[in-house]
Design an enzyme around this catalytic site. Structure first.
Site, PDB file in Angstrom:
ATOM      1  CG  HIS A  34     -26.111 -27.442  17.172  1.00 16.80           C
ATOM      2  ND1 HIS A  34     -26.654 -26.566  17.983  1.00 16.80           N
ATOM      3  CD2 HIS A  34     -25.708 -26.860  15.886  1.00 16.80           C
ATOM      4  CE1 HIS A  34     -26.614 -25.344  17.611  1.00 16.80           C
ATOM      5  NE2 HIS A  34     -25.824 -25.524  16.268  1.00 16.80           N
ATOM      6  N   GLY A  36     -27.960 -26.258  20.808  1.00 16.58           N
ATOM      7  CA  GLY A  36     -28.426 -24.903  20.746  1.00 16.58           C
ATOM      8  C   GLY A  36     -29.902 -24.879  19.941  1.00 16.58           C
ATOM      9  CG  HIS A  37     -30.526 -26.096  15.840  1.00 20.14           C
ATOM     10  ND1 HIS A  37     -29.427 -26.724  15.490  1.00 20.14           N
ATOM     11  CD2 HIS A  37     -30.637 -24.967  14.995  1.00 20.14           C
ATOM     12  CE1 HIS A  37     -28.912 -26.047  14.561  1.00 20.14           C
ATOM     13  NE2 HIS A  37     -29.377 -24.967  14.293  1.00 20.14           N
ATOM     14  N   GLY A 148     -31.660 -17.544  18.174  1.00 19.37           N
ATOM     15  CA  GLY A 148     -30.464 -17.631  19.162  1.00 19.37           C
ATOM     16  C   GLY A 148     -29.485 -16.317  18.912  1.00 19.37           C
ATOM     17  CG  ASP A 151     -26.630 -16.795  14.139  1.00 15.11           C
ATOM     18  OD1 ASP A 151     -25.630 -16.840  13.360  1.00 15.11           O
ATOM     19  OD2 ASP A 151     -27.023 -17.852  14.590  1.00 15.11           O
ATOM     20  NE  ARG A 188     -21.332 -21.790   7.656  1.00 14.98           N
ATOM     21  CZ  ARG A 188     -22.383 -21.096   7.980  1.00 14.98           C
ATOM     22  NH1 ARG A 188     -22.791 -21.039   9.014  1.00 14.98           N
ATOM     23  NH2 ARG A 188     -23.042 -20.767   6.905  1.00 14.98           N
TER      24      ARG A 188
HETATM   25  P1  AMP Z   1     -29.105 -22.104  11.963  1.00 16.31           P
HETATM   26  O1  AMP Z   1     -29.644 -23.516  11.660  1.00 16.31           O
HETATM   27  O2  AMP Z   1     -27.800 -22.075  12.171  1.00 16.31           O
HETATM   28  O3  AMP Z   1     -29.569 -21.184  11.060  1.00 16.31           O
HETATM   29  O4  AMP Z   1     -29.641 -21.565  13.267  1.00 16.31           O
HETATM   30  C1  AMP Z   1     -31.100 -21.703  13.605  1.00 16.31           C
HETATM   31  C2  AMP Z   1     -31.369 -20.810  14.988  1.00 16.31           C
HETATM   32  O5  AMP Z   1     -30.602 -21.485  15.849  1.00 16.31           O
HETATM   33  C3  AMP Z   1     -30.996 -19.585  14.781  1.00 16.31           C
HETATM   34  O6  AMP Z   1     -31.877 -18.609  15.366  1.00 16.31           O
HETATM   35  C4  AMP Z   1     -29.486 -19.640  15.653  1.00 16.31           C
HETATM   36  O7  AMP Z   1     -29.264 -18.350  15.974  1.00 16.31           O
HETATM   37  C5  AMP Z   1     -29.763 -20.544  16.761  1.00 16.31           C
HETATM   38  N1  AMP Z   1     -28.667 -20.977  16.881  1.00 16.31           N
HETATM   39  C6  AMP Z   1     -27.599 -21.720  16.160  1.00 16.31           C
HETATM   40  N2  AMP Z   1     -26.655 -22.047  17.110  1.00 16.31           N
HETATM   41  C7  AMP Z   1     -27.069 -21.720  18.354  1.00 16.31           C
HETATM   42  C8  AMP Z   1     -26.184 -21.853  19.757  1.00 16.31           C
HETATM   43  N3  AMP Z   1     -25.029 -22.373  19.740  1.00 16.31           N
HETATM   44  N4  AMP Z   1     -26.990 -21.466  20.930  1.00 16.31           N
HETATM   45  C9  AMP Z   1     -28.200 -20.907  20.747  1.00 16.31           C
HETATM   46  N5  AMP Z   1     -28.882 -20.853  19.416  1.00 16.31           N
HETATM   47  C10 AMP Z   1     -28.205 -21.229  18.335  1.00 16.31           C
END
Ligand code: AMP
Length: 283
Positions: A34, A36-37, A148, A151, A188
């Protein structure tokens, strides 16, 4: 974009890049990408010659089998998004490629960071995170890796991992990306029912109200106030709310000088567990 599923192949490609003195920025993810990534990937692109993204749903960091089994998988869409932001390399290994026969975590000592918040509620989670991040760093050998603040505890733990193992990678924490209604973006979120999706922005709204009250109410009163807001909520169930020191992640009782604090929250919306956090200002 080059796509590799084998460690040896991505290593070989990156060793050529390193010989040409190209800097490597790395963004580990679990896919279902998304904005954020993408914000992390754009940052990596801006600051490095080569951007590597990994997509790997790491089994050892899940304490809940259903959460692992139902974790959203949107590979085709992810590849299109990665291409749209000019990602150079996607590393997309299988579980066997990473763990071979032995799907277990190493045990880590993160100086107590691992026992707070998520560590209390997700058994073994940070051993799983430590194992996969260390493994991926060994394969990719990035100059800089981007995480991010969504977390935030994970970010602090990764910094501790780098310090303890004297790894040669710089860790950068980046801001939380949110939907227009304030809900922190998360893979999620796609699993929320309509009712729960409509209810979920309440989490950030409550965090913002708590930030305003910080310094007027003490930490205990504020925690009780947040707990009360959720007790009265028909769709959301609070798992924890805590005000903690950014460095030690320990829950505070009093506000000290020259310290940074954050409020951390975990909430169940039906079966879906959502986390968020907000920086607090000392008054
Ligand atoms: P994940 O795929 O959930 O393991 O997240 C991968 C990376 O993207 C991690 O460093 C997360 O902290 C970051 N991340 C996930 N959601 C967000 C968000 N809403 N804003 C910024 N970074 C994010």
């Amino acid at each position: 974009m080059k796509i590799f599923t084998r460690k040896s192949e991505v290593k070989e490609f990156l060793s050529i890049q390193k010989k040409s003195k190209n800097s490597i920025g790395f963004v580990p993810t679990m896919g279902a990408l998304h904005q954020g990534h993408l914000s992390l990937i754009k940052r990596a692109n801006k600051k490095n010659d080569i951007t590597v993204v990994s997509i790997f749903v790491n089994p050892t960091q899940f304490d809940n089998k259903e959460d692992l089994d139902k974790y959203p998988k949107t590979y085709r869409n992810d590849v299109a998004l990665l291409e749209s932001v000019n990602c150079d390399v996607l590393f997309f290994p299988s579980v066997e490629e990473i763990y071979a026969e032995n799907i277990t975590s190493e045990k880590f000592d993160f100086d107590g960071l691992e026992h707070q918040m998520e560590g209390k509620f997700r058994d073994g989670h940070f051993n799983g995170v430590g194992t996969i991040v260390k493994t991926l760093f060994e394969i990719i050998e990035p100059d800089t890796a981007y995480f991010g603040k969504k977390d935030f505890q994970q970010l602090q733990i990764v910094k501790k991992l780098v310090e303890k193992y004297k790894l040669l990678v710089k860790i950068k924490g980046r801001p939380i990306f949110r939907e227009e209604d304030g809900l922190a973006m998360s893979s999620r979120n796609a699993r929320l029912t309509k009712e729960h999706r409509e209810a979920a922005p309440f989490i950030y709204k409550t965090l913002k109200k708590a930030r305003k009250k910080f310094g007027i109410k003490n930490a205990k009163e504020l925690t009780e106030w947040v707990e009360k807001q959720f007790e009265e909520h028909p769709f959301l169930e609070l798992e924890y709310f805590t005000i903690a020191d950014e460095k030690t992640l320990q829950t505070i009782t009093e506000v000290g000088a020259n310290k940074k604090y954050r409020a951390f929250i975990a909430v169940f919306a039906g079966d879906i567990r959502l986390i968020d956090n907000i920086r607090l200002k000392n008054n």
